[in-house]
Write a protein that holds these residues in place. Structure first.
Motif, PDB file in Angstrom:
ATOM      1  N   UNK A  48     -16.817   8.765   2.115  1.00  0.00           N
ATOM      2  CA  UNK A  48     -16.229   7.449   2.391  1.00  0.00           C
ATOM      3  C   UNK A  48     -15.199   7.101   1.322  1.00  0.00           C
ATOM      4  N   UNK A  49     -15.519   7.416   0.083  1.00  0.00           N
ATOM      5  CA  UNK A  49     -14.588   7.131  -1.009  1.00  0.00           C
ATOM      6  C   UNK A  49     -13.296   7.932  -0.841  1.00  0.00           C
ATOM      7  N   UNK A  50     -13.441   9.198  -0.499  1.00  0.00           N
ATOM      8  CA  UNK A  50     -12.266  10.047  -0.284  1.00  0.00           C
ATOM      9  C   UNK A  50     -11.456   9.552   0.916  1.00  0.00           C
ATOM     10  N   UNK A  51     -12.150   9.142   1.968  1.00  0.00           N
ATOM     11  CA  UNK A  51     -11.486   8.603   3.158  1.00  0.00           C
ATOM     12  C   UNK A  51     -10.685   7.346   2.808  1.00  0.00           C
ATOM     13  N   UNK A  52     -11.285   6.474   1.996  1.00  0.00           N
ATOM     14  CA  UNK A  52     -10.577   5.253   1.585  1.00  0.00           C
ATOM     15  C   UNK A  52      -9.359   5.592   0.735  1.00  0.00           C
ATOM     16  N   UNK A  53      -9.506   6.481  -0.218  1.00  0.00           N
ATOM     17  CA  UNK A  53      -8.373   6.866  -1.073  1.00  0.00           C
ATOM     18  C   UNK A  53      -7.216   7.428  -0.245  1.00  0.00           C
ATOM     19  N   UNK A  54      -7.553   8.250   0.720  1.00  0.00           N
ATOM     20  CA  UNK A  54      -6.529   8.838   1.588  1.00  0.00           C
ATOM     21  C   UNK A  54      -5.832   7.736   2.402  1.00  0.00           C
ATOM     22  N   UNK A  55      -6.624   6.839   2.977  1.00  0.00           N
ATOM     23  CA  UNK A  55      -6.059   5.743   3.766  1.00  0.00           C
ATOM     24  C   UNK A  55      -5.157   4.862   2.892  1.00  0.00           C
ATOM     25  N   UNK A  56      -5.661   4.467   1.733  1.00  0.00           N
ATOM     26  CA  UNK A  56      -4.891   3.594   0.836  1.00  0.00           C
ATOM     27  C   UNK A  56      -3.596   4.275   0.405  1.00  0.00           C
ATOM     28  N   UNK A  57      -3.657   5.554   0.099  1.00  0.00           N
ATOM     29  CA  UNK A  57      -2.452   6.284  -0.294  1.00  0.00           C
ATOM     30  C   UNK A  57      -1.434   6.358   0.834  1.00  0.00           C
ATOM     31  N   UNK A  58      -1.928   6.579   2.049  1.00  0.00           N
ATOM     32  CA  UNK A  58      -1.037   6.686   3.205  1.00  0.00           C
ATOM     33  C   UNK A  58      -0.414   5.339   3.578  1.00  0.00           C
ATOM     34  N   UNK A  59      -1.126   4.258   3.379  1.00  0.00           N
ATOM     35  CA  UNK A  59      -0.677   2.940   3.850  1.00  0.00           C
ATOM     36  C   UNK A  59      -0.102   2.054   2.748  1.00  0.00           C
ATOM     37  N   UNK A  60      -0.111   2.509   1.510  1.00  0.00           N
ATOM     38  CA  UNK A  60       0.308   1.662   0.389  1.00  0.00           C
ATOM     39  C   UNK A  60       1.726   1.132   0.543  1.00  0.00           C
ATOM     40  N   UNK A  61       2.660   1.977   0.900  1.00  0.00           N
ATOM     41  CA  UNK A  61       4.057   1.551   1.021  1.00  0.00           C
ATOM     42  C   UNK A  61       4.202   0.505   2.128  1.00  0.00           C
TER      43      UNK A  61
END
Length: 171
Positions: A4-17
């Motif tokens: 879940x933590x890895x999934x969140x990091x990936x999502x946050x990185x993809x959507x940050x901009x």
């Protein structure tokens, strides 16, 4: 938990901009936008496992972003922020080195004169190209309320920034 933590990091990185762009449009300030995105991601991270179980996390994340913005606006409304120099008027010679910059400043100033909910509706509808139904879902409002906010916001923009209508006709 690790997954879940890895999934969140990936999502946050993809959507940050994208989240940062929307936050900037809502706040009109880079630092406030960064704070808004950070507060949103902190709140989302705490509930990430439940959010992703429901499917697409974007509507939930956007709703948190807009709710955080409205809450921050309520906390700080009426607070005057002193500046060393007044900003240049969009039509002044000093600011008129580029038509795009002038238009951008006019849009930002006009959006700043709207309520936070009106601004949120316009950003979702016209910047993020969301439907009325999707906007209503994200903001937790009825479709009729979204239509009303959009109508009021556009009328207010026409009132406070008539030069934007002329700029829109030329594009």
């Amino acid at each position: 938990m690790q997954q879940a933590e890895e999934s969140f990091r990936r999502y946050a990185g993809d959507r940050l901009v994208a989240l940062s762009r929307v936050a900037y449009l809502l706040t009109g300030d880079v630092h406030q936008a960064e704070d808004l995105v950070q507060a949103t991601l902190e709140q989302v991270a705490a509930r990430w496992e439940r959010i992703v179980r429901g499917g697409d996390p974007d509507p939930y994340v956007r709703r948190v972003l807009y709710s955080q913005h409205v809450s921050a606006w309520r906390r700080h409304r009426g607070r005057v922020v002193p500046v060393a120099e007044p900003p240049e008027a969009p039509g002044s010679a000093a600011a008129d080195h580029s038509g795009r910059v002038v238009l951008s400043l006019a849009v930002r100033e006009a959006l700043g004169r709207l309520s936070s909910r009106q601004r949120a509706v316009l950003v979702l509808r016209y910047f993020e190209d969301q439907t009325e139904a999707r906007t209503a879902e994200i903001l937790g409002l009825s479709v009729g309320t979204v239509k009303g906010y959009a109508r009021e916001a556009l009328a207010r923009l026409r009132e406070v920034a008539p030069e934007l209508a002329a700029a829109g006709e030329g594009s």
